[in-house]
Design a protein around this motif. Sequence first.
Motif, PDB file in Angstrom:
ATOM      1  N   ASN A 110      79.743  38.231  45.560  1.00 21.81           N
ATOM      2  CA  ASN A 110      79.791  38.751  44.198  1.00 21.81           C
ATOM      3  C   ASN A 110      79.188  37.774  43.200  1.00 21.81           C
ATOM      4  O   ASN A 110      78.608  38.180  42.203  1.00 21.81           O
ATOM      5  CB  ASN A 110      81.231  39.090  43.802  1.00 21.81           C
ATOM      6  N   TRP A 111      79.341  36.481  43.468  1.00 22.55           N
ATOM      7  CA  TRP A 111      78.707  35.501  42.583  1.00 22.55           C
ATOM      8  C   TRP A 111      77.202  35.703  42.615  1.00 22.55           C
ATOM      9  O   TRP A 111      76.538  35.744  41.580  1.00 22.55           O
ATOM     10  CB  TRP A 111      79.069  34.080  43.028  1.00 22.55           C
ATOM     11  N   LEU A 112      76.666  35.854  43.848  1.00 24.04           N
ATOM     12  CA  LEU A 112      75.223  36.047  43.984  1.00 24.04           C
ATOM     13  C   LEU A 112      74.782  37.339  43.291  1.00 24.04           C
ATOM     14  O   LEU A 112      73.814  37.341  42.538  1.00 24.04           O
ATOM     15  CB  LEU A 112      74.828  36.079  45.462  1.00 24.04           C
ATOM     16  N   THR A 113      75.538  38.433  43.529  1.00 24.20           N
ATOM     17  CA  THR A 113      75.159  39.704  42.894  1.00 24.20           C
ATOM     18  C   THR A 113      75.175  39.573  41.387  1.00 24.20           C
ATOM     19  O   THR A 113      74.272  40.036  40.703  1.00 24.20           O
ATOM     20  CB  THR A 113      76.166  40.827  43.242  1.00 24.20           C
ATOM     21  N   TYR A 114      76.243  38.935  40.879  1.00 25.79           N
ATOM     22  CA  TYR A 114      76.392  38.863  39.439  1.00 25.79           C
ATOM     23  C   TYR A 114      75.275  38.037  38.822  1.00 25.79           C
ATOM     24  O   TYR A 114      74.660  38.438  37.842  1.00 25.79           O
ATOM     25  CB  TYR A 114      77.749  38.253  39.093  1.00 25.79           C
ATOM     26  N   HIS A 115      74.997  36.858  39.414  1.00 25.51           N
ATOM     27  CA  HIS A 115      74.040  35.969  38.771  1.00 25.51           C
ATOM     28  C   HIS A 115      72.588  36.298  39.064  1.00 25.51           C
ATOM     29  O   HIS A 115      71.712  35.933  38.301  1.00 25.51           O
ATOM     30  CB  HIS A 115      74.348  34.520  39.145  1.00 25.51           C
ATOM     31  N   TYR A 116      72.322  36.974  40.183  1.00 18.77           N
ATOM     32  CA  TYR A 116      70.917  37.257  40.492  1.00 18.77           C
ATOM     33  C   TYR A 116      70.520  38.715  40.296  1.00 18.77           C
ATOM     34  O   TYR A 116      69.354  39.040  40.275  1.00 18.77           O
ATOM     35  CB  TYR A 116      70.572  36.795  41.912  1.00 18.77           C
ATOM     36  N   ILE A 117      71.502  39.610  40.201  1.00 17.22           N
ATOM     37  CA  ILE A 117      71.112  41.007  39.978  1.00 17.22           C
ATOM     38  C   ILE A 117      71.578  41.486  38.601  1.00 17.22           C
ATOM     39  O   ILE A 117      70.785  41.952  37.802  1.00 17.22           O
ATOM     40  CB  ILE A 117      71.693  41.934  41.067  1.00 17.22           C
TER      41      ILE A 117
END
Lengths: 200, 210
Positions: free
Chosen positions: A62-69
């Motif tokens: 979720n960190w990746l989704t939030y910050h990159y998408i």
Amino acid sequence: MTNSNEFINIVIICFSSIFTGNILLSYFLGMCPFIAVSKEVKTAFGLGMAVVFVLTFTCLLNWLTYHYILIPFQLEFFRFIMFIITIAAFVQFVEMVLERYSPLLYTNLGIFLPLITVNCAILGASLFMVIRDYSLVGSVAYGFGSGVGWMLAIVSMAGIRKRLVINKIPKGLQGPGITLIIAGMMALAFIGFTGVLQGQ
Amino acid sequence: MAVATTKNESQEIILQGIWKDNPIFRQVLGICSTLAVTNLVLNTIVMCTALTFTTTLSSLTISLMRNSTPRRIRMMVQTLVIAFYVILVDIFLKAYWPEMSTSLGPYVGLIITNCIIMGRCEAYAGKYPAIPSAIDGFFMGVGYSCILLIISIIRELIGMGSILGIPMPFFSSHWDKWIIMVMPPGAFFTLALVIWMFRTFQKDEEDDKK
């Protein structure tokens, strides 16, 4: 110097999410399974392990989704749906992998996985992670710590409830009532850890 | 059941939501996301309004779509519908009441995983027509809110000596504030006591009927 600071920071995040800011006892997340599934130590442990595992990885994802998408496209308000979809997809994926490659683990952990998708602790941890603005490593540490804290709480509760069977409890208090009172006492005990962090 | 509800039927639904099947003390469901905000009465009111809004409208929507949703994906559809309404609430609070939005923190978003909404969609709205479903959702929300309001009034009164931020006569002057009541353990104890009280009453009522 910055490296060691970062390291200490992560240790603090992890420690505080297990003890001082226990996700269950001070933020009330994941209460439903906590009351319903805390009758056997073994089941509680299985569910706890599954929560630790899923929390750690969904925080990362979720960190990746939030910050990159979501941030580049300015879709932050969309995070509720995005996080839930990520969690559901991850749980489904893990279930399939386990079924295929590790039948033993699947029989032990598998039954708990579908339950976890709707566990508020998982979504809650991801939302807290966004609000508190943790770094990537911090988020993983937070997810792991929260999972361990949750497991600690549910396993000790199951241990205590086992002894309750032989005790006399007023009629209206049986079941959830007494569980909540014990949870309150556990929360009191966990508040005692607060001093440890401030001592730094 | 296909006809619109008669007066008796809706009364039955209302009674069930508030008393007989009250989500909190009968079913002990969905306390996760809302118990956390019961330390202040104002926060509880906002949270409960948001929750009732979401249950009513999502029950209505699910019920309208019940014939066109394939059974296999109904859970996903339900989650998405609920999430849609929660996002509405979240954006509304952020736009018009930013302080409240920050003080509720992630708990607004956590309405999505509140078991009551999902449970009502699954147990009631998936089988019955739109209007009874909406009534059912609304009064489940109201039944839930009543208990949380009682809890929050007890906690704020004993813990801070005030209700809705207004100091109460005796409690603000002659009362030694129990800070523990506004901290997490207070919520557990108060909820346990409230459940105990209501369950005892209900038991007496059942005995009377016999």
